[in-house]
Scaffold this active site. Structure first.
Site, PDB file in Angstrom:
ATOM      1  N   GLU A 128      43.146  34.903  40.637  1.00 11.10           N
ATOM      2  CA  GLU A 128      42.055  34.934  41.505  1.00 11.10           C
ATOM      3  C   GLU A 128      41.937  36.428  41.488  1.00 11.10           C
ATOM      4  O   GLU A 128      40.829  36.737  41.602  1.00 11.10           O
ATOM      5  CB  GLU A 128      42.847  34.909  42.880  1.00 11.10           C
ATOM      6  CG  GLU A 128      43.034  33.046  43.721  1.00 11.10           C
ATOM      7  CD  GLU A 128      41.250  32.530  43.604  1.00 11.10           C
ATOM      8  OE1 GLU A 128      40.167  32.542  42.619  1.00 11.10           O
ATOM      9  OE2 GLU A 128      41.147  32.579  44.236  1.00 11.10           O
ATOM     10  N   THR A 181      33.015  37.006  44.588  1.00  7.49           N
ATOM     11  CA  THR A 181      33.733  36.970  45.066  1.00  7.49           C
ATOM     12  C   THR A 181      34.339  39.100  44.920  1.00  7.49           C
ATOM     13  O   THR A 181      34.370  39.257  46.187  1.00  7.49           O
ATOM     14  CB  THR A 181      35.702  36.287  45.174  1.00  7.49           C
ATOM     15  OG1 THR A 181      35.333  35.144  44.148  1.00  7.49           O
ATOM     16  CG2 THR A 181      36.413  36.885  46.205  1.00  7.49           C
TER      17      THR A 181
HETATM   18  N1  HSE Z   1      39.973  35.110  51.347  1.00  2.77           N
HETATM   19  C1  HSE Z   1      39.171  35.563  50.265  1.00  2.77           C
HETATM   20  C2  HSE Z   1      37.847  36.251  50.518  1.00  2.77           C
HETATM   21  C3  HSE Z   1      38.415  34.468  49.408  1.00  2.77           C
HETATM   22  O1  HSE Z   1      37.160  36.416  51.791  1.00  2.77           O
HETATM   23  O2  HSE Z   1      37.708  37.174  50.250  1.00  2.77           O
HETATM   24  C4  HSE Z   1      37.444  34.779  48.481  1.00  2.77           C
HETATM   25  O3  HSE Z   1      38.286  33.502  47.493  1.00  2.77           O
END
Ligand code: HSE
Length: 309
Positions: A128, A181
């Site tokens: 991540e 992201t």
């Molecule tokens: N919580 C994260 C975001 C999730 O909203 O950026 C995306 O991986």
């Protein structure tokens, strides 16, 4: 055991009121990951099907998470990974998390489980970090633990599994665009007025209460985002109209799934869910925007073993 195949599901995170801490595990969308032992040390990604992604273990989240796990154990053999991606990257339903969590889960099984769930969350989080430039466990936690989870702490990882109201289901619609992201995180404000922090804290805590109470009215009032949605929704075509349409059809709440572009709605009635799905897809069709969607119950078990030998 020399080889194992798992189904690693997708996830919806944030749930409007819990940026980076809330997540839920989906039932019917996910990656299939096969991991086999190999005699030489280290990991290789042998194949990736479904979507075109790099097999470079330093650039693919599955390879990154696997290498993190291997740093924590002394073994004289290694693993080869085969990934069949069922979740499109950049869709906002935890595509990278499914690959990284599924891979470390499978390796742990082949090693006869020297690591616990929190360790696996920690290893997966390296993937991540690679794709989003920051650590967050809200996708990987529900995939590994199942159900609805709240990440209380990242310093020493602590995750709380929350109750899942039995009729709760989610409707996901993804307009046909990809949002990275890392890009979606750039629009999130770094400074938030205290009034908004107070409101969001109230929303988050009352959402948690609504799960324990199975109180869908309270859930409806609580699944509200006053911090992130305003800026992120600009990247998602027709977001405000979709929200209005879904709420009119009877949705409990509507919001951005993870970092987008998928939009989630909550419902506790399958007829309503189907109406929501059809209405949103129809609206996108009318706007000449391709989209696809599905309905899912909450998956309370997380990653599933499909076969092993
Ligand atoms: N919580 C994260 C975001 C999730 O909203 O950026 C995306 O991986």
């Amino acid at each position: 055991m020399d080889s194992i195949k798992v189904f690693s599901p997708g996830s919806i995170t944030n749930l409007s009121c819990g940026y980076d801490i809330l997540g839920l595990c989906l039932n019917n969308q996910g990656d299939e990951i096969k991991v086999s032992k190999k005699s030489s040390q280290g990991v290789i990604i042998k194949s990736i099907q479904g979507y075109s992604l790099t097999k470079d273990i330093d650039k693919n989240v599955a390879g990154i998470a696997a290498q993190e796990l291997l740093k924590n154990i002394d073994i004289n053999f290694g693993f080869e990974i085969e990934i069949n991606k069922g979740i499109r990257p950049g869709s906002g339903i935890g595509s990278s998390a499914a690959s990284s969590a599924g891979t470390v889960f499978a390796i742990n099984q082949l090693l006869e489980s020297p690591f616990n769930h929190l360790d696996l969350i920690k290893f997966s989080m390296e993937g991540e970090k690679f794709v989003s430039d920051s650590y967050h466990a809200d996708n990987v936690a529900p995939i590994i633990l199942g159900g609805i989870t709240l990440v209380r702490s990242l310093n020493k990882i602590d995750v709380i599994k929350l109750p899942t109201p039995k009729d709760l289901e989610v409707i996901i619609v993804r307009p046909d665009i990809e949002i990275k992201t890392s890009d979606s995180r750039k629009v999130v404000k770094k400074m938030i007025p205290i009034e908004k922090v107070v409101q969001q804290s109230a929303n988050l805590s009352s959402f948690v209460s609504s799960l324990y109470l199975e109180d869908y009215d309270l859930m409806s009032k609580s699944v509200v985002d006053v911090i992130v949605e305003e800026d992120r929704k600009e990247m998602i075509p027709e977001f405000d109209n979709i929200k209005e349409i879904s709420l009119k059809c009877g949705a409990i709440a509507v919001g951005i799934s993870g970092s987008g572009p998928s939009i989630f709605s909550l419902s506790n009635d399958n007829n309503v869910s189907n109406k929501i799905l059809d209405s949103i897809i129809n609206h996108y069709n009318e706007q000449d925007i391709d989209s696809n969607g599905f309905i899912s119950k909450i998956n309370s078990n997380g990653i599933k073993i499909l076969e092993s030998r």
